[in-house]
Design an enzyme around this catalytic site. Structure first.
Site, PDB file in Angstrom:
ATOM      1  CG  ASN A  84      -1.857   1.219   1.314  1.00 18.11           C
ATOM      2  OD1 ASN A  84      -2.365   1.749   0.422  1.00 18.11           O
ATOM      3  ND2 ASN A  84      -2.070   1.834   2.778  1.00 18.11           N
ATOM      4  CG  HIS A 124      -0.174   6.273   4.153  1.00 20.38           C
ATOM      5  ND1 HIS A 124      -1.715   6.314   4.278  1.00 20.38           N
ATOM      6  CD2 HIS A 124       0.120   7.142   5.097  1.00 20.38           C
ATOM      7  CE1 HIS A 124      -1.976   7.375   5.149  1.00 20.38           C
ATOM      8  NE2 HIS A 124      -0.974   7.680   5.860  1.00 20.38           N
ATOM      9  CB  SER A 182       4.762   5.130   4.311  1.00 16.79           C
ATOM     10  OG  SER A 182       5.486   6.276   5.240  1.00 16.79           O
ATOM     11  CG  ASP A 185      -2.576   3.198   6.570  1.00 14.54           C
ATOM     12  OD1 ASP A 185      -2.617   2.472   5.460  1.00 14.54           O
ATOM     13  OD2 ASP A 185      -3.267   4.222   6.535  1.00 14.54           O
TER      14      ASP A 185
HETATM   15  C1  GAR Z   1      -2.212   8.542  -2.896  1.00 15.83           C
HETATM   16  O1  GAR Z   1      -1.291   9.586  -2.483  1.00 15.83           O
HETATM   17  C2  GAR Z   1      -1.996   7.407  -2.128  1.00 15.83           C
HETATM   18  O2  GAR Z   1      -0.949   7.261  -1.394  1.00 15.83           O
HETATM   19  C3  GAR Z   1      -3.360   7.512  -1.228  1.00 15.83           C
HETATM   20  O3  GAR Z   1      -4.259   7.988  -2.237  1.00 15.83           O
HETATM   21  C4  GAR Z   1      -3.541   8.807  -3.166  1.00 15.83           C
HETATM   22  C5  GAR Z   1      -3.990   8.208  -4.579  1.00 15.83           C
HETATM   23  O4  GAR Z   1      -3.692   8.988  -5.593  1.00 15.83           O
HETATM   24  N1  GAR Z   1      -3.696   6.586  -0.507  1.00 15.83           N
HETATM   25  C6  GAR Z   1      -4.261   6.942   0.793  1.00 15.83           C
HETATM   26  O5  GAR Z   1      -4.419   7.930   1.419  1.00 15.83           O
HETATM   27  C7  GAR Z   1      -4.622   5.299   1.285  1.00 15.83           C
HETATM   28  N2  GAR Z   1      -5.073   5.610   2.704  1.00 15.83           N
HETATM   29  P1  GAR Z   1      -3.935   8.706  -7.169  1.00 15.83           P
HETATM   30  O6  GAR Z   1      -5.125   8.133  -7.199  1.00 15.83           O
HETATM   31  O7  GAR Z   1      -3.589  10.194  -7.865  1.00 15.83           O
HETATM   32  O8  GAR Z   1      -2.755   7.634  -7.282  1.00 15.83           O
END
Ligand code: GAR
Length: 196
Positions: free
Chosen positions: A106, A108, A135, A144
């Site tokens: 994942n 984060h 991360s 997480d």
């Molecule tokens: C990313 O920053 C990812 O780390 C986060 O969502 C975004 C997706 O962006 N995930 C979380 O916050 C999970 N808890 P994207 O759709 O533009 O790749």
């Protein structure tokens, strides 16, 4: 070649960077399918890059467990070596962790264990810290809290908004993700060892 299934909820910009990297014939991994829990914008990348997509709508199931059971079935069809949660904004049930972890990772947008959960960027801003981060973790049954594969600091700048800060974090996430995929494919990183 490492087979990847990538699961998203949003725009899939981190997924896009993986798809672009894998257009290089030397890249040792391929996205074999893109899955989502909703009608995510990033599913359009499937058509753009010629990759199959599937949706397992969270709201179409009576509970998280039933959703997870169908998600496992859909992901398994592709026989992935690695399942990447790239902005999947749902906690996966234990059965999904059992099915794929430690080959379930994942990204984060914070420096875990700081600011876990669905609002990592917003929570860092609200806390007034002057640095946060990105991360990459192995997914386990915590929120997480799984083993950290890689992480890097990102400064919070005066005047940052949630979106300006998130835009500074995402390129770091992409770099960590692509490096980890390379390291796993080249056997420089053993997720089983890391998660032991
Ligand atoms: C990313 O920053 C990812 O780390 C986060 O969502 C975004 C997706 O962006 N995930 C979380 O916050 C999970 N808890 P994207 O759709 O533009 O790749």
């Amino acid at each position: 070649v490492l087979k990847l299934v990538v699961l998203i909820s949003g725009t899939g910009s981190n997924l896009r960077s993986l798809l672009e990297a894998s257009q290089d014939a030397q890249f040792p991994a391929r996205v074999v399918a893109i899955g989502a829990d909703r009608d995510a914008d990033g599913l359009a990348l499937g058509e753009e890059f010629g990759i199959p997509t599937f949706t397992v709508p969270f709201t179409a199931f009576p509970d998280r467990e039933a959703w997870g059971t169908e998600l496992i079935a859909q992901v398994r069809l592709w026989e992935p070596d690695l399942v990447i949660l790239s902005g999947l904004m749902r906690l996966v049930p234990a059965a999904v962790v059992d099915a794929f972890s430690p080959h379930l990772i994942n990204t984060h947008p914070a420096y875990l264990p700081e600011f876990p959960g669905a609002h990592g960027v917003r929570d860092a801003l609200a806390a007034g810290v002057d640095q946060t981060g990105a991360s990459l973790i192995v997914v386990d049954n915590s929120v997480d809290g799984g083993p950290i594969i890689a992480q890097e600091r990102v400064p919070v700048l005066p005047g940052d908004t949630e979106s300006s800060l998130h835009d500074r974090i995402k390129p770091v996430e992409r770099r960590l993700l692509i490096q980890a995929v390379l390291d796993i494919a080249n056997s420089h990183l053993d997720l089983k060892e890391l998660a032991r």
